[in-house]
Design a protein around this motif. Structure first.
Motif, short mmCIF file in Angstrom:
data_model
loop_
_atom_site.label_atom_id
_atom_site.label_comp_id
_atom_site.label_asym_id
_atom_site.label_seq_id
_atom_site.Cartn_x
_atom_site.Cartn_y
_atom_site.Cartn_z
N ALA A 152 -81.43 44.59 115.11
CA ALA A 152 -80.99 45.53 114.08
C ALA A 152 -81.63 46.90 114.30
CB ALA A 152 -81.35 44.99 112.69
N ARG A 153 -82.92 46.93 114.56
CA ARG A 153 -83.60 48.21 114.80
C ARG A 153 -83.08 48.87 116.07
NH1 ARG A 153 -87.69 45.25 112.75
NH2 ARG A 153 -88.50 44.59 114.77
N ALA A 154 -82.84 48.09 117.11
CA ALA A 154 -82.34 48.65 118.36
C ALA A 154 -80.97 49.30 118.16
CB ALA A 154 -82.24 47.57 119.44
N GLY A 155 -80.17 48.73 117.27
CA GLY A 155 -78.83 49.27 117.03
C GLY A 155 -78.72 50.18 115.84
N HIS B 172 -85.59 30.43 114.19
CA HIS B 172 -85.39 31.88 114.18
C HIS B 172 -84.35 32.23 115.23
CE1 HIS B 172 -88.78 32.69 111.55
NE2 HIS B 172 -89.46 31.76 112.23
N ARG B 173 -83.52 33.21 114.91
CA ARG B 173 -82.49 33.65 115.85
C ARG B 173 -83.12 34.46 116.98
NH1 ARG B 173 -79.75 34.25 110.77
NH2 ARG B 173 -77.66 33.39 110.81
N ARG B 174 -82.60 34.26 118.18
CA ARG B 174 -82.98 35.07 119.33
C ARG B 174 -81.70 35.44 120.08
NH1 ARG B 174 -86.83 35.83 116.91
NH2 ARG B 174 -88.97 35.23 117.36
N TYR B 175 -81.50 36.76 120.21
CA TYR B 175 -80.30 37.28 120.84
C TYR B 175 -80.62 37.72 122.26
CZ TYR B 175 -78.33 37.45 116.16
OH TYR B 175 -77.88 37.11 114.91
N PRO B 176 -79.69 37.48 123.19
CA PRO B 176 -79.90 37.96 124.56
C PRO B 176 -79.74 39.48 124.63
CG PRO B 176 -77.72 37.00 124.36
CD PRO B 176 -78.41 36.78 123.04
N ALA B 177 -80.21 40.07 125.69
CA ALA B 177 -80.13 41.53 125.87
C ALA B 177 -78.68 42.01 125.80
CB ALA B 177 -80.78 41.93 127.19
N GLU B 178 -77.73 41.17 126.22
CA GLU B 178 -76.31 41.56 126.18
C GLU B 178 -75.84 41.82 124.75
OE1 GLU B 178 -77.25 38.49 127.73
OE2 GLU B 178 -77.51 39.58 129.61
N ALA B 179 -76.52 41.24 123.77
CA ALA B 179 -76.13 41.45 122.38
C ALA B 179 -76.31 42.91 121.99
CB ALA B 179 -76.94 40.54 121.46
N VAL B 180 -77.28 43.59 122.61
CA VAL B 180 -77.48 45.01 122.32
C VAL B 180 -76.26 45.80 122.79
CG1 VAL B 180 -78.94 47.03 122.75
CG2 VAL B 180 -79.98 44.77 122.46
N GLU B 181 -75.76 45.48 123.98
CA GLU B 181 -74.57 46.16 124.49
C GLU B 181 -73.36 45.86 123.62
OE1 GLU B 181 -73.86 45.38 128.64
OE2 GLU B 181 -75.98 45.64 129.12
N ARG B 182 -73.25 44.62 123.19
CA ARG B 182 -72.13 44.24 122.33
C ARG B 182 -72.20 44.99 121.00
NH1 ARG B 182 -68.05 39.88 122.85
NH2 ARG B 182 -67.09 39.82 120.81
N LEU B 183 -73.41 45.13 120.46
CA LEU B 183 -73.60 45.87 119.22
C LEU B 183 -73.18 47.33 119.39
CD1 LEU B 183 -74.52 45.88 116.29
CD2 LEU B 183 -76.87 46.18 117.10
N LEU B 184 -73.53 47.93 120.51
CA LEU B 184 -73.12 49.30 120.80
C LEU B 184 -71.59 49.38 120.86
CD1 LEU B 184 -73.65 52.24 121.57
CD2 LEU B 184 -73.91 51.49 123.93
N ASP C 274 -78.71 42.37 107.71
CA ASP C 274 -77.50 41.79 107.11
C ASP C 274 -76.27 42.09 107.95
OD1 ASP C 274 -78.87 40.65 104.99
OD2 ASP C 274 -78.51 42.35 103.65
N THR C 275 -76.22 43.28 108.53
CA THR C 275 -75.09 43.65 109.39
C THR C 275 -75.05 42.76 110.62
OG1 THR C 275 -75.09 45.93 108.61
CG2 THR C 275 -74.07 45.53 110.75
N ILE C 276 -76.20 42.50 111.22
CA ILE C 276 -76.27 41.61 112.39
C ILE C 276 -75.75 40.24 112.01
CG2 ILE C 276 -77.80 40.48 114.05
CD1 ILE C 276 -77.44 43.50 114.55
N ARG C 277 -76.21 39.70 110.91
CA ARG C 277 -75.78 38.36 110.47
C ARG C 277 -74.28 38.35 110.17
NH1 ARG C 277 -80.98 37.92 106.81
NH2 ARG C 277 -82.44 37.12 108.36
#
Length: 150
Positions: free
Chosen positions: A18-21, A47-59, A26-29
Motif C-alpha cells: 500500500a505504501r509503495a503504491g 499474514h499476506r505477502r505479495y510478490p514484487a510483481e504485485a507492485v507493477e500490477r498496482l501501478l 483497504d484498497t489493496i484488499r
C-alpha cells in the motif's frame, strides 16, 4: 505517482505494498477481492505477502484508473497483458477506443442536462410557467401522457 520500492525486496506485506503504491491497505484488499491483484501468499501467521510483481500490477491498475477505466476493463487488460509478454496493443487500443466512445456519450448526456437545468432556472427566475411546463422543460412525462401506463 512514485513507488517507493526497496531494492532487492521480493515480498511485500499489505502495508508495504500500500505504501509503495500510495494507496490504503483497504484498497489493496479490495483489489485482491476483485481479482485485480493476485491472491497473496500467506505466512504461517496468516499474514499476506505479495510478490514484487504485485507492485507493477498496482501501478498498472492506477494508470487504468487515471484513464477512467472501469475495474472490469482494467482486469481484462491486465489479464491480457499477462498472457502475452508485450501486451496486445490492438486489445488495449480497442478497449481505450470503446472507453472514449463511452465518455463522448456521457458528455452528450451532460450537455443535455446542462441545457435542461438552464431552461429550468430561467423559468424559475422569471416566475413563469406551471409545474407541467417545468416538467416539459426537464423532459418528464406529464400525468396526461402517463395515463396509458396505469
Amino acid at each position: 505517482m512514485t513507488f517507493a520500492i526497496l531494492p532487492g525486496k521480493t515480498r511485500f506485506s499489505t502495508g508495504e505494498l500500500a505504501r509503495a503504491g500510495g494507496v490504503s491497505v483497504d484498497t489493496i484488499r479490495f483489489y485482491e477481492r476483485q481479482g485485480l491483484l493476485p491472491p497473496a501468499e500467506r505466512t504461517s501467521g496468516d499474514h499476506r505477502r505479495y510478490p514484487a510483481e504485485a507492485v507493477e500490477r498496482l501501478l498498472f491498475i492506477q494508470i487504468g484508473r487515471r484513464l477512467g477505466l472501469r475495474l472490469d476493463e482494467i482486469r481484462e487488460l491486465a489479464d491480457a497483458c499477462e498472457e502475452i509478454p508485450d501486451c496486445p496493443v490492438s486489445h488495449a487500443t480497442g478497449l481505450l477506443r470503446r472507453r472514449i466512445a463511452d465518455v463522448e456519450r456521457q458528455l452528450e448526456d451532460l450537455e443535455g442536462l446542462r441545457e435542461r437545468l438552464g431552461r429550468a432556472v430561467e423559468q424559475l427566475e422569471n416566475h413563469r410557467g406551471t409545474v407541467g411546463e417545468l416538467l416539459d422543460v426537464v423532459d418528464v412525462p406529464s400525468a396526461r401522457t402517463m395515463e396509458h401506463v396505469r
